[in-house]
Design a protein around this motif. Structure first.
Motif, PDB file in Angstrom:
ATOM      1  N   GLU A 147      37.957  38.607  40.668  1.00 26.32           N
ATOM      2  CA  GLU A 147      37.102  39.136  39.614  1.00 26.32           C
ATOM      3  C   GLU A 147      36.330  37.954  39.042  1.00 26.32           C
ATOM      4  O   GLU A 147      36.899  36.880  38.857  1.00 26.32           O
ATOM      5  CB  GLU A 147      37.937  39.789  38.525  1.00 26.32           C
ATOM      6  CG  GLU A 147      38.700  41.002  39.001  1.00 26.32           C
ATOM      7  CD  GLU A 147      39.591  41.586  37.912  1.00 26.32           C
ATOM      8  OE1 GLU A 147      39.343  41.326  36.718  1.00 26.32           O
ATOM      9  OE2 GLU A 147      40.542  42.285  38.267  1.00 26.32           O
ATOM     10  N   ARG A 179      46.484  38.693  41.822  1.00 27.63           N
ATOM     11  CA  ARG A 179      45.158  38.933  41.265  1.00 27.63           C
ATOM     12  C   ARG A 179      44.525  37.586  40.952  1.00 27.63           C
ATOM     13  O   ARG A 179      45.173  36.702  40.436  1.00 27.63           O
ATOM     14  CB  ARG A 179      45.259  39.777  40.008  1.00 27.63           C
ATOM     15  CG  ARG A 179      45.932  41.095  40.328  1.00 27.63           C
ATOM     16  CD  ARG A 179      45.415  42.307  39.650  1.00 27.63           C
ATOM     17  NE  ARG A 179      44.190  42.239  38.955  1.00 27.63           N
ATOM     18  CZ  ARG A 179      43.126  42.977  39.280  1.00 27.63           C
ATOM     19  NH1 ARG A 179      43.152  43.778  40.295  1.00 27.63           N
ATOM     20  NH2 ARG A 179      42.032  42.904  38.563  1.00 27.63           N
ATOM     21  N   HIS A 180      43.260  37.460  41.278  1.00 30.05           N
ATOM     22  CA  HIS A 180      42.525  36.221  41.044  1.00 30.05           C
ATOM     23  C   HIS A 180      41.329  36.492  40.145  1.00 30.05           C
ATOM     24  O   HIS A 180      40.730  37.558  40.207  1.00 30.05           O
ATOM     25  CB  HIS A 180      42.010  35.655  42.363  1.00 30.05           C
ATOM     26  CG  HIS A 180      43.090  35.252  43.293  1.00 30.05           C
ATOM     27  ND1 HIS A 180      43.522  36.045  44.319  1.00 30.05           N
ATOM     28  CD2 HIS A 180      43.850  34.132  43.337  1.00 30.05           C
ATOM     29  CE1 HIS A 180      44.487  35.433  44.985  1.00 30.05           C
ATOM     30  NE2 HIS A 180      44.715  34.281  44.395  1.00 30.05           N
ATOM     31  N   ARG A 181      40.998  35.481  39.362  1.00 27.46           N
ATOM     32  CA  ARG A 181      39.827  35.578  38.484  1.00 27.46           C
ATOM     33  C   ARG A 181      39.100  34.239  38.502  1.00 27.46           C
ATOM     34  O   ARG A 181      39.727  33.179  38.506  1.00 27.46           O
ATOM     35  CB  ARG A 181      40.243  35.914  37.059  1.00 27.46           C
ATOM     36  CG  ARG A 181      39.076  35.942  36.069  1.00 27.46           C
ATOM     37  CD  ARG A 181      39.522  36.323  34.680  1.00 27.46           C
ATOM     38  NE  ARG A 181      40.036  37.668  34.616  1.00 27.46           N
ATOM     39  CZ  ARG A 181      39.289  38.754  34.420  1.00 27.46           C
ATOM     40  NH1 ARG A 181      37.993  38.642  34.275  1.00 27.46           N
ATOM     41  NH2 ARG A 181      39.843  39.940  34.353  1.00 27.46           N
ATOM     42  N   SER A 222      33.911  36.763  35.853  1.00 28.86           N
ATOM     43  CA  SER A 222      33.448  37.150  34.528  1.00 28.86           C
ATOM     44  C   SER A 222      33.065  35.917  33.725  1.00 28.86           C
ATOM     45  O   SER A 222      33.337  34.793  34.128  1.00 28.86           O
ATOM     46  CB  SER A 222      34.538  37.943  33.793  1.00 28.86           C
ATOM     47  OG  SER A 222      35.673  37.135  33.606  1.00 28.86           O
ATOM     48  N   THR A 224      36.385  32.488  36.032  1.00 28.17           N
ATOM     49  CA  THR A 224      35.769  32.617  34.714  1.00 28.17           C
ATOM     50  C   THR A 224      34.727  31.526  34.551  1.00 28.17           C
ATOM     51  O   THR A 224      35.005  30.352  34.816  1.00 28.17           O
ATOM     52  CB  THR A 224      36.836  32.497  33.603  1.00 28.17           C
ATOM     53  OG1 THR A 224      37.871  33.442  33.855  1.00 28.17           O
ATOM     54  CG2 THR A 224      36.233  32.764  32.242  1.00 28.17           C
ATOM     55  N   TYR A 229      39.417  28.834  37.718  1.00 27.91           N
ATOM     56  CA  TYR A 229      40.054  29.695  38.716  1.00 27.91           C
ATOM     57  C   TYR A 229      41.460  29.984  38.221  1.00 27.91           C
ATOM     58  O   TYR A 229      42.213  29.051  37.934  1.00 27.91           O
ATOM     59  CB  TYR A 229      40.138  28.992  40.072  1.00 27.91           C
ATOM     60  CG  TYR A 229      38.823  28.948  40.799  1.00 27.91           C
ATOM     61  CD1 TYR A 229      38.606  29.748  41.908  1.00 27.91           C
ATOM     62  CD2 TYR A 229      37.804  28.099  40.385  1.00 27.91           C
ATOM     63  CE1 TYR A 229      37.394  29.710  42.591  1.00 27.91           C
ATOM     64  CE2 TYR A 229      36.600  28.055  41.051  1.00 27.91           C
ATOM     65  CZ  TYR A 229      36.395  28.867  42.152  1.00 27.91           C
ATOM     66  OH  TYR A 229      35.190  28.824  42.811  1.00 27.91           O
TER      67      TYR A 229
END
Length: 139
Positions: A52, A10-12, A54, A14, A70
C-alpha cells in the motif's frame, strides 16, 4: 508459520507530503506517490500486490526531503531521505521487491539498491511486545 515466499505480510510505503526542496515551495511527495504507484503497478508480479502506498503530513526528515518509509508486519522499518521523484523511482521499486522477500526486513546497506545504500536515515527493528507475568506480591 508462513514461509518467506508466502505473502501474508502486509507492506506499506509511506511518503512525506510536506517535505519541500530547500528554497522552493515544491512539495515532491504527491508526485512521488503517483509515480511510485504507477511503477509498482507496472512491475506486475515482480513486486507483490500487498504494498500500500500512502502519504503522511510529516516524518521529521525535513533536512533530507523527500522522505520515504517502508513498513511490514513483523519487519524492520526503513526511512530513506533525499528521494527525488524524477530519478529514484527504479531504486524504490527495486527495494520494494527486495523488502517483500526479506523475512524480518533486515538487510545491510550494501544490499540495498542504488541510491538507497547511502540515503538511509533510520532502520527500526520490528516491535516485539512481550508481557511477562510478575510473581512479585504487593505487600
Amino acid at each position: 508459520m508462513a514461509s518467506s515466499t508466502t505473502f501474508s505480510t502486509r507492506h506499506r510505503i509511506t511518503v512525506c507530503t510536506s517535505c519541500k526542496h530547500k528554497g522552493n515551495h515544491c512539495r515532491p511527495g504527491y508526485e512521488l506517490i503517483d509515480k511510485l504507484r504507477r511503477a509498482i503497478a507496472e512491475a506486475d508480479d515482480a513486486v507483490p500486490e500487498d504494498f500500500e502506498i500512502s502519504g503522511v503530513a510529516c516524518m521529521a526528515g525535513c533536512d533530507r526531503p523527500c522522505t520515504v518509509a517502508y513498513h511490514g508486519t513483523r519487519k524492520a522499518t526503513y526511512l530513506f531521505g533525499d528521494i527525488d521523484p524524477a530519478t529514484d523511482i527504479a531504486d524504490l521499486v527495486a527495494f520494494a521487491r527486495q523488502y517483500a522477500y526479506l523475512q524480518d526486513g533486515w538487510c545491510s546497506s550494501v544490499d540495498r539498491p542504488g541510491k538507497l545504500r547511502r540515503t538511509t536515515l533510520a532502520r527500526v527493528p520490528a516491535a516485539m511486545m512481550v508481557i511477562e507475568e510478575s510473581e512479585a506480591q504487593v505487600s
